[in-house]
Design a protein around this motif. Structure first.
Motif, short mmCIF file in Angstrom:
data_model
loop_
_atom_site.label_atom_id
_atom_site.label_comp_id
_atom_site.label_asym_id
_atom_site.label_seq_id
_atom_site.Cartn_x
_atom_site.Cartn_y
_atom_site.Cartn_z
N ASP A 30 0.85 -1.19 0.00
CA ASP A 30 0.00 0.00 0.00
C ASP A 30 0.89 1.24 0.00
OD1 ASP A 30 -2.09 1.73 0.10
OD2 ASP A 30 -2.58 1.39 2.22
N ASN A 31 1.38 1.59 -1.19
CA ASN A 31 2.25 2.74 -1.33
C ASN A 31 1.96 3.39 -2.68
OD1 ASN A 31 4.81 4.20 -2.21
ND2 ASN A 31 5.37 3.67 -0.11
N PRO A 32 1.78 4.71 -2.72
CA PRO A 32 1.39 5.35 -3.99
C PRO A 32 2.45 5.26 -5.08
CG PRO A 32 1.88 6.99 -2.29
CD PRO A 32 1.82 5.67 -1.61
N THR A 33 3.70 4.98 -4.74
CA THR A 33 4.74 4.87 -5.77
C THR A 33 4.79 3.47 -6.39
OG1 THR A 33 6.48 4.23 -4.19
CG2 THR A 33 6.13 6.59 -4.57
N VAL A 34 3.98 2.55 -5.86
CA VAL A 34 3.90 1.19 -6.39
C VAL A 34 2.64 1.07 -7.23
CG1 VAL A 34 3.69 -1.25 -5.79
CG2 VAL A 34 5.19 0.24 -4.46
N SER A 35 2.76 0.50 -8.43
CA SER A 35 1.62 0.35 -9.32
C SER A 35 0.73 -0.79 -8.85
CB SER A 35 2.09 0.10 -10.75
OG SER A 35 2.84 1.18 -11.24
N ARG A 36 -0.50 -0.82 -9.42
CA ARG A 36 -1.44 -1.89 -9.07
C ARG A 36 -0.84 -3.25 -9.43
NH1 ARG A 36 -6.86 -0.91 -8.91
NH2 ARG A 36 -7.32 -2.47 -10.52
N LYS A 37 -0.24 -3.35 -10.60
CA LYS A 37 0.49 -4.55 -11.01
C LYS A 37 1.91 -4.10 -11.32
CE LYS A 37 -3.50 -6.99 -12.95
NZ LYS A 37 -4.04 -7.68 -14.16
N HIS A 38 2.79 -4.20 -10.36
CA HIS A 38 4.12 -3.61 -10.49
C HIS A 38 5.17 -4.60 -11.00
CE1 HIS A 38 6.62 -0.06 -9.17
NE2 HIS A 38 7.56 -0.95 -9.47
N ALA A 39 5.19 -5.79 -10.40
CA ALA A 39 6.19 -6.79 -10.78
C ALA A 39 5.65 -8.18 -10.47
CB ALA A 39 7.51 -6.56 -10.05
N LEU A 40 6.30 -9.17 -11.05
CA LEU A 40 5.87 -10.55 -10.87
C LEU A 40 7.08 -11.37 -10.45
CD1 LEU A 40 3.29 -12.39 -11.50
CD2 LEU A 40 4.55 -13.05 -13.53
#
Length: 369
Positions: free
Chosen positions: A127-137
């Motif tokens: 839960d951080n605004p600099t992280v996208s909804r789907k950021h990495a896998l």
């Protein structure tokens, strides 16, 4: 010294990288239009940064490869440091007990695909605004090997300080997009021409005949700013040898030649795996056509796996892919010799791309969708 110039060569045409971005993809308005099955409208962009060129992935799924390596994929080793936006994490544990630790908490990584992002159902929910909804896998194989793939998030993903999804290009790099490819070249720095010195008008004198091969006579016209003479042409390099493809099973190495190669239980197969009840008589077929190696399952009872995923259709193999047939694990290896054309076309040696030490070949397949 004048700065270097940078070019992409694609199907006999050269495109120079100047101030504007060079857009690569299938879109009609792309700077370099690359057509082919699975090529997205915008696959990557190249731009000048300092005295070099950076290639950045913009693909959603089928991204470009540089020298056979995906731009957005890297190994995850125990102790590796991750950075997603402003959030820092550390890889802890090992094998199938892998986990990610951060100020947000500890997140166990399960075998298979693990999404990192702001989505509530993400395996690693941040839960951080600099992280996208789907950021990495993060993908964990049953053998404990872990990889991470950047999913194009705006604020980036770093592994031990190396940003995924972009790379600084080097002389002679081969960029593969779908079934097509292009090469990157950089010219050597060129010495700037010195301005001609002003000279007093010569006194009237009889015409002087120039000596063969000597300087022009005093009254010859000199064009200011003319380009220096071209260097002698570089002898054409012999066409580069094609890659060599191998299957490695334990201590055995099997070289794949052009055509088809069958793996199964019977002695008639090119690679026989007798005594394994999980292997069908004719289990898997591998086809080599030029620089491409494809694999398909021959309707075997127990299926064929590539990097832990069951093969449902014909797929293209990448260097380092692990093929599971019955109880055997076979590693596919592509040995690509250096390209003499890339190393000599501009008279500049092609340096070894040491930048890729954390980048991996291999595709995540359905896990990246």
């Amino acid at each position: 010294m004048a700065g270097r110039r940078f070019f992409f060569e694609h199907k006999g045409q050269k495109v120079e990288v100047v101030d504007a971005e060079v857009r690569l993809g299938a879109a009609p308005d792309a700077t370099i239009v690359v057509s082919g099955k699975g090529v997205e409208p915008l696959v990557a962009v190249a731009r000048r940064e300092g005295d070099g060129v950076v290639l950045e992935s913009r693909a959603r799924e089928n991204e470009a490869k540089v020298n056979g390596r995906l731009l957005s994929v890297a190994d995850l080793a125990p102790g590796a440091k991750l950075k997603l936006g402003d959030v820092e994490m550390r890889v802890a544990g090992a094998g199938v007990d892998l986990r990610l630790e951060s100020d947000e908490g500890t997140f166990p990584i399960k075998v298979g695909a693990n999404l990192i992002g702001r989505l509530a159902d993400a395996a690693v929910m941040v839960d951080n605004p600099t992280v996208s909804r789907k950021h990495a896998l993060v993908f964990l194989l049953p053998n404990g090997q872990a990889r991470i793939r950047h999913l194009g998030a705006q604020n980036g993903t770093w592994v031990d300080g190396v940003r995924l999804g972009q790379v600084e290009l080097s002389q002679g790099d081969k960029i593969e997009i779908g079934d097509d490819h292009l090469f990157f070249f950089a010219s050597a720095p060129v010495a700037a021409a010195a301005p001609p010195e002003a000279a007093a008008p010569p006194a009237a004198s009889p015409p002087i005949e120039p000596e063969p091969g000597g300087p022009p006579p005093p009254d010859a016209t000199v064009i200011a700013g003319a380009l220096p003479p071209l260097p002698p042409p570089v002898a054409a390099a012999a066409p580069p040898e094609g890659p060599r493809f191998e299957l490695i099973l334990g201590d055995e190495t099997h070289v794949l030649g052009p055509g088809t190669f069958v793996v199964g239980r019977t002695p008639e197969c090119d690679l026989s795996l007798p005594g394994d009840a999980l292997v069908s008589r004719r289990h898997t077929q591998i086809t080599v056509e030029g620089d491409t190696v494809r694999l398909r399952d021959l309707d075997s009872s127990n299926g064929t796996r590539v990097n832990g995923h069951r093969v449902e259709r014909e797929i293209t193999l990448a260097d380092g892919d692990r093929v599971g047939i019955g109880g055997a694990e076979i590693v596919f290896h592509a040995v690509r010799p250096p390209d003499p054309y890339a190393a000599t076309v501009l008279g500049v040696p092609a340096p070894a791309p040491a930048f890729y030490k954390t980048m991996l070949a291999g595709e995540l397949g359905a896990a990246g969708a």
